[in-house]
Design a protein around this motif. Structure first.
Motif: not given
Length: 455
Positions: A46-52, A59-64, A81-83, A180-191
């Motif tokens: 729940a935690k990781l999918a929500c944050s992803s 995307t939901e598929q990438q989160a999974k 996922f409940d948007d 990578a595709p779908g990622i850019g300078p504004q993407s907030q990624l988990l460290g």
């Protein structure tokens, strides 16, 4: 439902779980593992999918996919996922958990009657005009160095290494960045554990503002009546606090219980008993990092609101951060061990602060002495190549990264993520991704350093 029927239902769920684990290839199962596995799996999912989805924008598929890369067992999770409510619910053999998003504080696992995030206002991060690092304009890309990063990213992902962002700072300029595709300078990624280094920087800021001392002891009321009162701030920073905390990532162990089944990670870690004399023994511990996070909160207003206001005014705005988020748990403490999300450019700003010995954007945020101590070996008897929540290249019998500069040190996180600072070459290298297995950190950074030296 009667207690007898409920007990039978739980027993059948656990039996089904054991069968699933065996089919997944988990052949050794202790009682603690079996009992803890459902709550860890559902909480983690729940935690990781929500944050992803709601922090990183994946995307939901990438989160999974990211979640199941940790274990085939997690592929058994049902994830919803409940948007509308920005909530994720997971279920697993009769067990379930949910995590919900709060603006500015990210996602936290839900616990009935507990959500200290309510009412907390996190100031918005706004980009300053002008060039990076204070502003967001980047017009300093070097074509040759850009080609090197592009080649590494392409080779990484052709090999299935899931690199998402690579960035190189030379001097005080971004000279190459590749996404990578779908990622850019504004993407907030988990460290992941790179957040430990951010927590250390926050401690350094408190030291600079004279709200704390490195040699200060008697830090928490919970420790006042036993030997833990002798633990100093420096001991926590170097993970030589002597606390009995288990960093094994398996159900039933301290770290998974703390991160995925407890409402307040810091409160759980504070319960750890003393095992070694402070300063004598290194033990890598996410518990220690979350205790430091509790200390930041204690000295910056003794509330989550005070903590986020301090970080905004004293760290984020001077650094020029624009796409960063520190997640709080439901209990109201930032999870300093693990849950800092930031763009590659913001991770690079943190690295540049260390490279410049505590200065950035014309301001001093940390003392020079703090940065030097943060990047120097600790005094333990068993593992010295660790500073103030930073991994060091030198300090033990052999170099951690034999082919990169000896003076290199780094924030490091799960999935082979790194912010490496190389003072002798005036370089900061950022790698964000999701590698399941080994990543050629030493070889790839050596390529980058060699190219930068020719520049």
């Amino acid at each position: 439902m009667s207690k007898k029927v409920l007990t039978k239902k739980v027993a059948l769920s656990l039996l089904s779980l054991v069968v699933s684990l065996l089919l997944a290839g988990v052949f050794w199962l202790g009682p603690a593992y079996i009992i803890a596995a459902p709550s860890v799996a559902t909480g983690m999912g729940a935690k990781l999918a929500c944050s992803s989805k709601y922090v990183s924008g994946l995307t939901e598929q990438q989160a999974k996919n990211d979640l199941t890369s940790y274990s085939p067992i997690l592929a058994e999770l049902a994830v919803h996922f409940d948007d509308q409510t920005q909530t994720v619910v997971t279920s697993f053999y009769g067990f379930s958990a949910s995590a919900s998003f709060h603006p500015g504080l990210g996602c936290a696992i839900d616990f009935a009657g507990t959500d200290a995030r309510q009412g907390v206002v996190v100031p918005a991060l706004v980009s300053a005009p002008g060039e990076w690092p204070l502003g967001s304009k980047v017009n300093t890309i070097d074509p040759d160095l850009q080609a090197v990063l592009d080649q590494i990213l392409s080779a990484d992902n052709a090999a299935g290494l899931e690199s998402r962002a690579l960035l190189l700072v030379q001097g005080d300029r971004i000279v190459a960045e590749s996404y990578a595709p779908g990622i850019g300078p504004q993407s907030q990624l988990l460290g992941w554990s790179m957040g430990k280094s951010v927590t250390a920087i926050a401690i350094g800021r408190l030291l600079y503002e004279d709200r704390l001392r490195l040699d200060e002891t008697d830090l928490f009321s919970e420790w006042r009546n036993d030997e833990r009162k002798h633990i100093a701030v420096k001991d926590l920073l170097t993970m030589t606090d002597g606390l009995d905390f288990d960093e094994i990532y398996a159900p039933g162990k301290d770290v998974t219980r703390m991160l995925f089944t407890e409402p307040n990670a810091a409160s759980f870690a504070l319960q750890s008993s003393a095992l070694h004399e402070p300063g004598s023994h290194f033990n890598y511990s996410s518990g220690s990092a979350n205790i430091l996070s509790a200390l930041v909160q204690q000295r910056s207003g003794a509330s989550l609101q005070g903590n986020v206001s301090f970080l905004d005014a004293s760290l984020y705005k001077p650094l020029g951060l624009t796409h960063a988020l520190f997640e709080s748990d439901a209990g109201g403490t930032l999870v300093g061990s693990s849950y800092f999300y930031a763009s590659a450019r913001d991770w690079a700003r943190l690295g540049l602060l260390m490279l410049n010995k505590g200065e950035i954007n014309g301001q001093r945020l940390l003392t020079r002495e703090f940065v030097e101590m943060a990047s120097s070996p600790n005094a333990s008897s068993n593992e010295k190549a660790y500073g103030f929540q930073f991994w060091l290249n030198a300090g033990d019998a052999s170099l951690r990264w034999p082919n990169v500069p000896k003076d290199a040190y780094a924030a490091m996180g799960n999935r082979s993520q790194i912010v490496m600072i190389m003072p002798s070459d005036s370089l900061v290298f950022v790698r964000l991704g999701w590698t399941n297995g080994e990543y050629p950190t030493d070889a790839n950074i050596a390529k980058v350093v060699a190219a930068a030296r020719k520049n």
